[in-house]
Design a protein around this motif. Structure first.
Motif, mmCIF file in Angstrom:
data_model
loop_
_atom_site.group_PDB
_atom_site.id
_atom_site.type_symbol
_atom_site.label_atom_id
_atom_site.label_comp_id
_atom_site.label_asym_id
_atom_site.label_seq_id
_atom_site.Cartn_x
_atom_site.Cartn_y
_atom_site.Cartn_z
ATOM 1 N N UNK A 208 -32.672 -4.060 -14.464
ATOM 2 C CA UNK A 208 -32.494 -5.008 -15.865
ATOM 3 C C UNK A 208 -34.420 -5.392 -16.451
ATOM 4 N N UNK A 209 -35.306 -5.701 -15.539
ATOM 5 C CA UNK A 209 -35.993 -5.492 -16.177
ATOM 6 C C UNK A 209 -36.860 -4.809 -16.040
ATOM 7 N N UNK A 210 -37.027 -3.987 -14.884
ATOM 8 C CA UNK A 210 -38.084 -2.811 -15.433
ATOM 9 C C UNK A 210 -37.485 -1.851 -16.123
ATOM 10 N N UNK A 211 -36.126 -1.394 -16.180
ATOM 11 C CA UNK A 211 -35.372 -0.633 -17.695
ATOM 12 C C UNK A 211 -36.016 -1.119 -18.834
ATOM 13 N N UNK A 212 -35.610 -2.388 -19.146
ATOM 14 C CA UNK A 212 -36.622 -2.905 -20.901
ATOM 15 C C UNK A 212 -38.210 -2.962 -20.598
ATOM 16 N N UNK A 213 -38.840 -2.808 -19.479
ATOM 17 C CA UNK A 213 -40.252 -3.010 -19.745
ATOM 18 C C UNK A 213 -40.676 -1.083 -20.159
ATOM 19 N N UNK A 214 -39.506 -0.302 -19.373
ATOM 20 C CA UNK A 214 -40.042 0.531 -19.354
ATOM 21 C C UNK A 214 -39.331 1.098 -21.587
ATOM 22 N N UNK A 215 -38.795 0.400 -21.460
ATOM 23 C CA UNK A 215 -38.155 0.604 -22.952
ATOM 24 C C UNK A 215 -39.056 0.254 -24.389
ATOM 25 N N UNK A 216 -39.633 -0.763 -24.210
ATOM 26 C CA UNK A 216 -40.144 -1.406 -24.709
ATOM 27 C C UNK A 216 -42.211 -1.598 -24.926
ATOM 28 N N UNK A 217 -42.392 -1.263 -23.462
ATOM 29 C CA UNK A 217 -44.006 -1.022 -23.373
ATOM 30 C C UNK A 217 -44.860 0.879 -22.696
ATOM 31 N N UNK A 218 -44.901 1.245 -24.318
ATOM 32 C CA UNK A 218 -45.731 2.761 -22.562
ATOM 33 C C UNK A 218 -46.142 2.659 -21.962
ATOM 34 N N UNK A 219 -47.524 1.116 -22.222
ATOM 35 C CA UNK A 219 -48.570 1.323 -21.552
ATOM 36 C C UNK A 219 -48.674 0.576 -20.120
ATOM 37 N N UNK A 220 -46.737 -0.460 -19.961
ATOM 38 C CA UNK A 220 -45.991 -0.650 -18.924
ATOM 39 C C UNK A 220 -45.958 1.616 -18.046
ATOM 40 N N UNK A 221 -44.915 1.787 -18.821
ATOM 41 C CA UNK A 221 -44.533 3.180 -17.866
ATOM 42 C C UNK A 221 -46.341 3.817 -17.368
ATOM 43 N N UNK A 222 -46.625 4.241 -17.953
ATOM 44 C CA UNK A 222 -48.097 4.657 -18.061
ATOM 45 C C UNK A 222 -48.589 3.988 -16.268
ATOM 46 N N UNK A 223 -48.487 2.650 -16.553
ATOM 47 C CA UNK A 223 -49.490 2.499 -15.231
ATOM 48 C C UNK A 223 -48.527 2.234 -14.522
ATOM 49 N N UNK A 224 -47.081 2.140 -14.142
ATOM 50 C CA UNK A 224 -46.240 2.529 -13.523
ATOM 51 C C UNK A 224 -46.042 3.673 -12.846
ATOM 52 N N UNK A 225 -46.010 4.962 -13.775
ATOM 53 C CA UNK A 225 -46.215 5.614 -12.981
ATOM 54 C C UNK A 225 -47.519 5.844 -11.878
ATOM 55 N N UNK A 226 -48.587 5.210 -11.638
ATOM 56 C CA UNK A 226 -49.234 5.276 -10.512
ATOM 57 C C UNK A 226 -49.348 4.670 -10.160
ATOM 58 N N UNK A 227 -48.505 4.313 -9.424
ATOM 59 C CA UNK A 227 -47.564 3.857 -8.483
ATOM 60 C C UNK A 227 -48.897 2.797 -7.749
ATOM 61 N N UNK A 228 -49.949 2.324 -7.913
ATOM 62 C CA UNK A 228 -50.830 1.206 -7.517
ATOM 63 C C UNK A 228 -49.896 -0.545 -6.894
ATOM 64 N N UNK A 229 -50.311 -0.646 -5.244
ATOM 65 C CA UNK A 229 -49.512 -1.881 -4.863
ATOM 66 C C UNK A 229 -50.793 -2.839 -5.210
#
Length: 294
Positions: A208-229
């Motif tokens: 749920x947290x992941x879904x909400x962040x994707x829906x609310x933050x384009x910045x999160x979506x862009x950074x998440x797609x980079x697969x950095x850990x």
């Protein structure tokens, strides 16, 4: 195929509650425009705000289920689903409590703070005037001291389901976002979150947290797609408070062995000016209160 809702029970009082619930949800939905949630306006609308199907889509629930809820039908609602509806409709603390009462669902305890060691709050308080908090792996803020509350009023005054440092950092608009060096910190925030997510990816709260962040933050979506850990560690964090200006800190993370998955985070000021500014906020609690809300 969608099954019919259960037969009505509970008498006249339950009927009045459902009527009130229907009117309340409709009024909250109508005050939010598509532009508020980043949706295109679409064709001419008969309603001033979001459509039911748009609320359902944003909350991640079925359109029929949400329609029945807004119609006041006697359906079962979980706390997780009601939380999703409350976030989508941008309910404040009082409105969220009202929703739970009308839906006859017991409101959950705030986060996981009840499972923390009983002496931990005393330790946090003893650290004042150095800001400190306790968080879990998901970045939910479970406990804090007065100095932390003075710097982050938006966070500590949020509803429990939104009292999360990731959510604050990536969804608050610039006028209220306290993180001055967000360009540096956001990638690290997301990289650490991804590292922790790998151990929790099947848990509903994390999904749920992941879904909400994707829906609310384009910045999160862009950074998440980079697969950095990345692993958490000491960081220089600079915060801006409208009342006093910049506050520079160095963070230290300490795992709490008595409560696995939680950690104490201490924000040590890096200069005398930052210490003085924290002290000013603590001496004048009114200055720490936000002058507006979103």
């Amino acid at each position: 195929m969608t099954s019919a809702p259960p037969r009505e029970a509970g008498g006249r009082g339950a009927g009045r509650r459902r009527t009130e619930l229907a009117a309340f949800l409709r009024s909250r939905r109508e005050r939010i425009t598509p532009d508020d949630v980043g949706m295109p306006p679409g064709p001419r609308r008969r309603t001033p705000g979001l459509r039911r199907e748009e609320v359902a889509q944003l909350a991640g629930v079925g359109v029929t289920w949400y329609t029945w809820l807004e119609q006041g039908r006697p359906i079962n609602a979980s706390t997780q689903v009601l939380d999703a509806v409350a976030r989508t409709l941008r309910l404040d603390g009082a409105e969220r409590e009202h929703l739970y009462l009308l839906a006859e669902v017991p409101e959950p305890a705030s986060g996981e703070a009840a499972g923390l060691p009983e002496d931990l709050q005393s330790i946090l308080d003893a650290l004042d005037p150095t800001p400190a908090s306790v968080t879990n792996d998901r970045c939910d803020v479970l406990a804090w001291n007065a100095a932390y509350a003075a710097i982050f009023p938006h966070l500590v005054n949020a509803a429990p389901c939104e009292r999360n440092s990731m959510w604050m950092a990536l969804t608050l608009p610039p006028c209220c976002n306290p993180i001055e060096n967000l360009a540096e910190e956001a990638p690290m925030h997301v990289a650490v979150f991804r590292h922790r997510y790998s151990r929790h990816m099947n848990e509903p709260a994390w999904k749920d947290m992941l879904r909400r962040l994707h829906a609310a933050s384009p910045l999160f979506t862009r950074l998440w797609a980079e697969h950095e850990v990345a692993l958490p560690g000491p960081r220089t964090k600079v915060f801006r408070h409208a009342a006093v200006g910049l506050i520079r800190t160095r963070t230290t993370h300490m795992d709490i062995t008595a409560s696995p998955g939680t950690r104490l985070i201490v924000y040590t000021p890096t200069d005398d000016e930052s210490r003085e500014r924290i002290a000013r906020l603590m001496e004048d609690p009114g200055a720490a209160v936000p002058d507006h809300t979103h």
